[in-house]
Design a protein around this motif. Structure first.
Motif, short mmCIF file in Angstrom:
data_model
loop_
_atom_site.label_atom_id
_atom_site.label_comp_id
_atom_site.label_asym_id
_atom_site.label_seq_id
_atom_site.Cartn_x
_atom_site.Cartn_y
_atom_site.Cartn_z
N GLY A 20 1.03 -1.31 -0.03
CA GLY A 20 -0.01 -0.06 0.27
C GLY A 20 0.79 1.28 0.13
O GLY A 20 0.37 2.21 0.21
N ARG A 21 2.08 1.13 -0.30
CA ARG A 21 2.96 2.55 -0.37
C ARG A 21 3.12 3.16 -1.44
O ARG A 21 3.36 4.31 -1.66
N VAL A 22 2.75 2.44 -2.75
CA VAL A 22 2.43 2.92 -4.05
C VAL A 22 1.08 2.30 -4.49
O VAL A 22 0.62 1.38 -4.03
N ARG A 23 0.39 3.25 -5.61
CA ARG A 23 -0.68 2.86 -6.11
C ARG A 23 -0.26 1.92 -7.66
O ARG A 23 0.61 2.07 -8.03
N GLU A 24 -1.20 0.99 -7.72
CA GLU A 24 -0.91 0.26 -9.01
C GLU A 24 -2.29 0.21 -10.02
O GLU A 24 -3.32 0.15 -9.51
N LYS A 25 -2.20 0.34 -11.20
CA LYS A 25 -3.23 0.52 -12.09
C LYS A 25 -2.83 -0.48 -13.37
O LYS A 25 -1.91 -0.30 -13.90
N ALA A 26 -3.84 -1.29 -13.73
CA ALA A 26 -3.72 -2.13 -14.76
C ALA A 26 -4.26 -1.57 -16.06
O ALA A 26 -5.69 -1.24 -15.96
N TYR A 27 -3.66 -1.49 -16.98
CA TYR A 27 -4.07 -1.03 -18.55
C TYR A 27 -3.75 -2.20 -19.51
O TYR A 27 -2.72 -2.39 -20.01
N GLY A 28 -4.70 -3.06 -19.61
CA GLY A 28 -4.64 -4.43 -20.50
C GLY A 28 -3.55 -5.16 -19.69
O GLY A 28 -3.59 -5.53 -18.54
N LYS A 29 -2.55 -5.65 -20.45
CA LYS A 29 -1.39 -6.63 -19.93
C LYS A 29 -0.50 -5.48 -19.21
O LYS A 29 0.51 -6.06 -18.72
N GLN A 30 -0.72 -4.29 -19.26
CA GLN A 30 0.38 -3.41 -18.69
C GLN A 30 0.18 -2.84 -17.38
O GLN A 30 -0.90 -2.40 -17.39
N LYS A 31 1.09 -2.57 -16.34
CA LYS A 31 0.69 -2.12 -15.14
C LYS A 31 1.42 -0.61 -15.03
O LYS A 31 2.69 -0.79 -15.30
N ILE A 32 0.82 0.20 -14.40
CA ILE A 32 1.48 1.51 -14.17
C ILE A 32 1.58 1.51 -12.66
O ILE A 32 0.59 1.23 -11.86
N TYR A 33 2.56 2.31 -12.09
CA TYR A 33 2.57 2.57 -10.48
C TYR A 33 3.00 4.12 -10.49
O TYR A 33 3.64 4.78 -11.31
N PHE A 34 2.09 4.47 -9.34
CA PHE A 34 2.61 6.01 -8.85
C PHE A 34 2.30 6.10 -7.54
O PHE A 34 1.79 5.09 -6.86
N ALA A 35 2.96 7.42 -7.03
CA ALA A 35 2.80 7.51 -5.58
C ALA A 35 1.30 7.60 -5.08
O ALA A 35 0.70 8.15 -5.80
N ASP A 36 1.05 7.18 -3.82
CA ASP A 36 -0.08 7.39 -3.12
C ASP A 36 -0.22 8.98 -2.69
O ASP A 36 0.75 9.26 -1.78
N GLN A 37 -1.08 9.56 -3.28
CA GLN A 37 -1.20 11.00 -2.99
C GLN A 37 -1.58 11.17 -1.76
O GLN A 37 -1.22 12.34 -1.01
N GLU A 38 -2.15 10.27 -1.11
CA GLU A 38 -2.67 10.47 0.54
C GLU A 38 -1.32 10.50 1.45
O GLU A 38 -1.52 11.12 2.45
N GLN A 39 -0.33 9.76 0.88
CA GLN A 39 0.82 9.75 1.80
C GLN A 39 1.86 10.76 1.57
O GLN A 39 2.83 10.90 2.23
N LEU A 40 1.51 11.83 0.54
CA LEU A 40 2.47 12.63 0.08
C LEU A 40 2.12 14.03 1.27
O LEU A 40 0.80 14.14 1.53
N PRO A 41 3.22 14.85 1.75
CA PRO A 41 2.91 15.73 2.65
C PRO A 41 1.94 16.78 1.79
O PRO A 41 2.08 17.31 0.78
N ALA A 42 1.16 17.39 2.58
CA ALA A 42 -0.01 18.33 2.23
C ALA A 42 0.76 19.81 1.92
O ALA A 42 1.61 19.95 3.02
N ALA A 43 0.74 20.55 0.87
CA ALA A 43 1.37 21.76 0.54
C ALA A 43 0.69 22.85 1.38
O ALA A 43 -0.46 22.91 1.71
N SER A 44 1.50 23.76 1.83
CA SER A 44 0.93 24.82 2.68
C SER A 44 0.54 26.01 1.62
O SER A 44 0.59 25.89 0.40
N ASP A 45 -0.14 26.94 2.40
CA ASP A 45 -0.75 28.09 1.39
C ASP A 45 0.29 28.72 0.67
O ASP A 45 0.06 29.07 -0.69
N ALA A 46 1.62 28.87 1.30
CA ALA A 46 2.53 29.78 0.66
C ALA A 46 3.22 28.93 -0.35
O ALA A 46 3.35 29.23 -1.50
N GLU A 47 3.37 27.41 -0.03
CA GLU A 47 3.56 26.67 -1.26
C GLU A 47 2.70 26.76 -2.54
O GLU A 47 3.04 26.83 -3.71
N LEU A 48 1.39 26.67 -2.19
CA LEU A 48 0.28 26.66 -3.17
C LEU A 48 0.43 27.89 -3.89
O LEU A 48 0.29 28.04 -5.45
N ARG A 49 0.49 29.06 -3.34
CA ARG A 49 0.73 30.35 -3.85
C ARG A 49 1.83 30.37 -4.91
O ARG A 49 2.05 30.80 -6.04
#
Length: 220
Positions: free
Chosen positions: A60-89
């Motif tokens: 559960g440390r990364v997300r997995e999606k299957a597209y046909g025979k191929q799988k892709i992996y990406f970071a779990d967005q919920e586990q990434l630190p939330a950006a502050s208002d200053a960072e968003l600006r």
């Protein structure tokens, strides 16, 4: 000891490397893409990459999606630190700056495409040189012809030209008058003739201007 394709980094180290890479890039990758991007720097083998990504997905440390025979992996967005208002600006400012750069580059590309189109439709330097040479030859030919005309001794004087034109008008007028008279006479005869006009002309032996493709000049 040197690292093989499935050496020391292929164990827990491979999972750590891949987890850090996916979080830093924050975009989806297939196992093949991740292997190609990290192979040279970290010495990871493809089997180790596939195994580590599957393990990270199971944990559960990364997300997995299957597209046909191929799988892709990406970071779990919920586990990434939330950006502050200053960072968003700050990110919004960067996005606006980059968007302006993209628009400027797109405009520049359109201008260059238009210039390229003009250049492709224009003559090249060798083509232009050949065209100039052909024009020079043509001009020389016209100059030579003009000189021959100027040096000729059989020029028609204005008086002679006027006389010829007057005679032409007189002859055409007489031609037109006689043709009208002949037409009227023939029409009168044909009113009582039992056959067609063509048959009459053939029997009498009349030849018309049209038979010889002759056209009466227009009145000047």
């Amino acid at each position: 000891m040197s690292k093989g394709r499935d050496g020391p980094a292929a164990g827990g180290g491979a999972a750590a490397v891949l987890l850090r890479y996916l979080r830093e890039q924050n975009r989806p990758y297939s196992a093949q893409d991740a292997f190609g991007n990290l192979q040279r720097e970290h010495g990871l083998g493809k089997a180790a990459v596939v195994k580590a990504l599957e393990q990270l997905a199971q944990q559960g440390r990364v997300r997995e999606k299957a597209y046909g025979k191929q799988k892709i992996y990406f970071a779990d967005q919920e586990q990434l630190p939330a950006a502050s208002d200053a960072e968003l600006r700050s990110l919004d400012g960067e996005i606006a700056t980059l968007s302006a750069k993209v628009q400027a580059l797109q405009q520049s590309c359109r201008q260059m495409e238009a210039e390229l189109k003009d250049l492709n439709s224009s003559m090249t330097t060798p083509e232009m040189a050949r065209e100039i040479e052909e024009l020079r030859k043509g001009c020389a030919s016209y100059v030579e012809k003009l000189e021959r005309i100027k040096s000729a001794t059989n020029h028609v004087t204005p008086e002679e030209k006027e006389k010829v034109c007057s005679e032409q008008k007189l002859y055409c007028k007489e031609w037109r008058r006689r043709k009208r008279m002949a037409t009227e006479l023939l029409d009168a005869i044909l009113e009582g003739y039992p056959k067609s006009k063509k048959q009459f002309f053939e029997e009498v032996g009349i030849e018309t201007d049209e038979d010889h493709n002759v056209t009466l000049p227009a009145t000047v």
